[in-house]
Design a protein around this motif. Structure first.
Motif, short mmCIF file in Angstrom:
data_model
loop_
_atom_site.label_atom_id
_atom_site.label_comp_id
_atom_site.label_asym_id
_atom_site.label_seq_id
_atom_site.Cartn_x
_atom_site.Cartn_y
_atom_site.Cartn_z
N LEU A 208 -3.17 12.65 50.20
CA LEU A 208 -2.61 11.72 51.00
C LEU A 208 -2.99 12.02 52.41
CD1 LEU A 208 1.27 11.02 49.42
CD2 LEU A 208 -0.75 9.31 49.89
N LEU A 209 -2.99 13.27 52.85
CA LEU A 209 -3.09 13.63 54.19
C LEU A 209 -4.76 13.40 54.48
CD1 LEU A 209 -1.17 16.91 54.61
CD2 LEU A 209 -1.03 14.91 56.00
N THR A 210 -5.53 12.91 53.42
CA THR A 210 -7.04 12.77 53.64
C THR A 210 -7.23 11.39 54.10
OG1 THR A 210 -7.75 12.37 51.50
CG2 THR A 210 -7.74 14.59 52.12
N LEU A 211 -6.43 10.66 53.82
CA LEU A 211 -6.56 9.07 54.32
C LEU A 211 -6.25 8.87 55.51
CD1 LEU A 211 -4.12 7.72 51.25
CD2 LEU A 211 -6.48 7.91 51.31
N THR B 106 3.65 10.32 57.19
CA THR B 106 3.31 9.38 56.19
C THR B 106 3.46 9.89 54.84
OG1 THR B 106 2.95 8.27 58.18
CG2 THR B 106 2.25 7.13 55.92
N ALA B 107 2.55 11.07 54.81
CA ALA B 107 1.97 11.61 53.69
C ALA B 107 3.31 12.01 52.84
CB ALA B 107 1.26 12.72 53.67
N ARG B 108 4.28 12.61 53.23
CA ARG B 108 5.61 13.05 52.79
C ARG B 108 6.54 12.07 52.43
NH1 ARG B 108 3.45 17.04 55.64
NH2 ARG B 108 3.22 19.10 54.46
N ALA B 109 6.45 11.15 53.18
CA ALA B 109 7.32 9.65 52.92
C ALA B 109 6.96 9.03 51.74
CB ALA B 109 7.23 8.57 54.50
N VAL B 110 5.47 8.95 51.66
CA VAL B 110 4.97 8.28 50.39
C VAL B 110 5.32 9.06 49.26
CG1 VAL B 110 3.05 7.50 49.33
CG2 VAL B 110 3.39 6.73 51.63
N ALA B 111 4.99 10.45 49.28
CA ALA B 111 5.15 11.37 48.18
C ALA B 111 6.89 11.18 47.59
CB ALA B 111 4.70 12.76 48.76
N CYS B 112 7.65 11.00 48.64
CA CYS B 112 9.06 10.98 48.44
C CYS B 112 9.62 9.60 47.79
CB CYS B 112 9.78 11.75 49.54
SG CYS B 112 11.57 11.87 49.15
N PHE B 113 9.43 8.72 48.73
CA PHE B 113 10.04 7.45 48.41
C PHE B 113 9.21 6.70 47.40
CE2 PHE B 113 11.02 8.03 52.95
CZ PHE B 113 12.37 8.54 52.82
N TYR C 289 7.05 8.16 44.93
CA TYR C 289 6.84 9.10 43.66
C TYR C 289 8.05 10.06 43.68
CZ TYR C 289 2.13 6.91 43.83
OH TYR C 289 1.00 6.08 43.74
N GLN C 290 8.99 9.64 44.24
CA GLN C 290 10.49 10.73 43.88
C GLN C 290 9.87 12.13 43.86
OE1 GLN C 290 9.36 7.92 41.58
NE2 GLN C 290 10.52 6.77 43.46
N GLN C 291 9.22 12.73 45.04
CA GLN C 291 8.90 13.99 45.04
C GLN C 291 9.85 14.58 45.88
OE1 GLN C 291 4.63 15.52 45.12
NE2 GLN C 291 4.13 13.13 44.93
N SER C 292 10.14 15.87 45.39
CA SER C 292 11.16 16.64 46.42
C SER C 292 10.38 17.41 47.43
CB SER C 292 12.02 17.59 45.54
OG SER C 292 13.19 18.20 46.12
N VAL C 293 10.04 16.69 48.40
CA VAL C 293 9.16 17.18 49.58
C VAL C 293 10.02 16.70 50.94
CG1 VAL C 293 6.84 17.20 48.55
CG2 VAL C 293 7.61 15.25 49.97
N PRO C 294 9.82 17.59 51.98
CA PRO C 294 10.58 17.37 53.21
C PRO C 294 10.19 16.13 53.94
CG PRO C 294 9.46 19.34 53.55
CD PRO C 294 9.45 19.01 52.14
N VAL C 295 10.82 15.28 54.45
CA VAL C 295 10.24 14.04 54.97
C VAL C 295 10.79 14.21 56.55
CG1 VAL C 295 9.99 11.52 55.07
CG2 VAL C 295 10.22 12.70 52.94
N VAL C 296 10.16 14.41 57.24
CA VAL C 296 10.59 14.82 58.78
C VAL C 296 9.90 13.90 59.73
CG1 VAL C 296 10.70 16.69 60.43
CG2 VAL C 296 10.70 17.16 58.19
N ASP C 297 10.85 13.08 60.33
CA ASP C 297 10.34 12.38 61.48
C ASP C 297 11.21 12.63 62.62
OD1 ASP C 297 12.80 11.26 61.09
OD2 ASP C 297 12.12 9.13 60.74
N THR C 298 10.95 12.04 63.83
CA THR C 298 11.88 12.25 65.12
C THR C 298 13.05 12.30 64.72
OG1 THR C 298 10.00 11.32 66.03
CG2 THR C 298 12.29 11.38 67.46
#
Length: 304
Positions: A122-125, A132-139, A141-150
């Motif tokens: 995702l980060l290559t896009l 954004t990469a982690r938000a998509v992976a999590c929301f 595709y239900q992956q357990s990755v930290p989604v960190v925004d401001t």
DNA sequence: GTCCGGAAAC
DNA sequence: GTTTCAGGAC
């Protein structure tokens, strides 16, 4: 018999935070259109592009029209760049629209029209960064990755570290903090959404509503709400900047169905002609505007 | 670090 | 009139 139920038993402060957040989110969540159950990964990606630096209220109507018109990456890629810029309207930062169009093209041509699952891919896009990469992976595709925004950084800074805001420490450190709080199972998306929602609606930057906060333990509240350790950076202004001029120029081109002569652009900014020329040039450099053979100006990709 | 929109809240 | 924001690229 030991039943392991992550996030549902108050074994310690961390699982307690998760538990309190998820329960609160169950009744306090806003009913945003991209949170509906049948929304696709691509449509979630579109929402994340639009939400970069832009409030929910302004994104919602644009997003609804957008996904109805272009439901897939290939459908978006087939649209002209000019139509994409028009549909983006006045959401702001139109380079995002260009990147979204490029992102659609890359997914359509290189990923079989499917939004990638892996954060690294995702980060290559284009236009897809750490958040954004982690938000998509999590929301999506239900992956357990930290989604960190401001917002998340602010909540972590306050609730965990007792500071008023995220300050200088890197987002990498904040990701580790969130990872430690996260449930490592299918409830990760709800947890992340809840954390972001708390930052957006309760634990806000300006006037946090601590009276309705669902967290029983907050280091910042316990410390008596200390002010920010470092002085906030002098706010960037908008009036009179190149960004404002670019916005006015682009607005003329979005509205016109045919290429526009130079004089029609010149009238939108008469106070500083050098600044106006600089703004127009930067739009050309960014690939948002192009010049026709006869010297007029149009949105890029108008003919396609 | 700087640049990049825009509208609503103060 | 001024400040405030759900990032990413360079």
């Amino acid at each position: 018999m030991a039943i392991i139920v992550p996030c549902l038993s108050p074994r310690n402060d961390m699982s307690s935070i998760c538990d309190e957040l998820v329960v609160w989110y169950g009744h306090a969540r806003r009913d945003l259109p991209w949170r509906a159950p049948d929304v696709t990964a691509w449509q979630i990606l579109v929402s994340e592009f639009m939400l970069q630096q832009t409030p929910v209220a302004r994104v919602a109507p644009i997003w609804l029209d957008w996904v109805a018109r272009w439901p897939t990456p290939s459908a978006t890629a087939e649209a002209s760049a000019a139509d994409v810029l028009r549909a983006w309207g006045k959401l702001g930062y139109p380079r995002r629209a260009k990147r979204l169009h490029e992102c659609a093209t890359m997914i359509a041509t290189e990923h079989d029209d499917q939004v990638p699952h892996d954060v690294e891919v995702l980060l290559t896009l284009p236009g897809v960064g750490s958040y954004t990469a982690r938000a998509v992976a999590c929301f999506a595709y239900q992956q357990s990755v930290p989604v960190v925004d401001t917002n998340v950084r602010r909540v972590v800074a306050r609730a965990i570290h007792g500071r008023a805001d995220a300050g200088n420490p890197s987002a990498t450190r904040d990701m580790a903090d969130v990872l430690a709080l996260m449930p490592d199972d299918e409830t990760a998306p709800v947890f992340s959404a809840a954390l972001m929602e708390l930052g957006a609606t309760v634990c806000t930057a300006r006037s946090p509503k601590c009276g309705v906060c669902p967290l029983r333990v907050c280091a910042w509240r316990a410390a008596g709400h200390p002010p920010p350790a470092i002085a906030p950076r002098p706010a960037q202004r908008f009036a009179g900047t190149d960004r404002q001029v670019r916005g006015k120029l682009l607005d003329v081109l979005r509205t016109s169905t045919s290429p526009v002569p130079r004089e029609q652009l010149d009238v939108v900014w008469l106070t500083d002609t050098a600044q106006r020329d600089r703004a127009l040039d930067s739009l050309l450099v960014d690939g948002l505007v192009e010049q026709t053979a006869d010297g007029r100006f149009a949105l890029c990709g108008e003919a396609n």
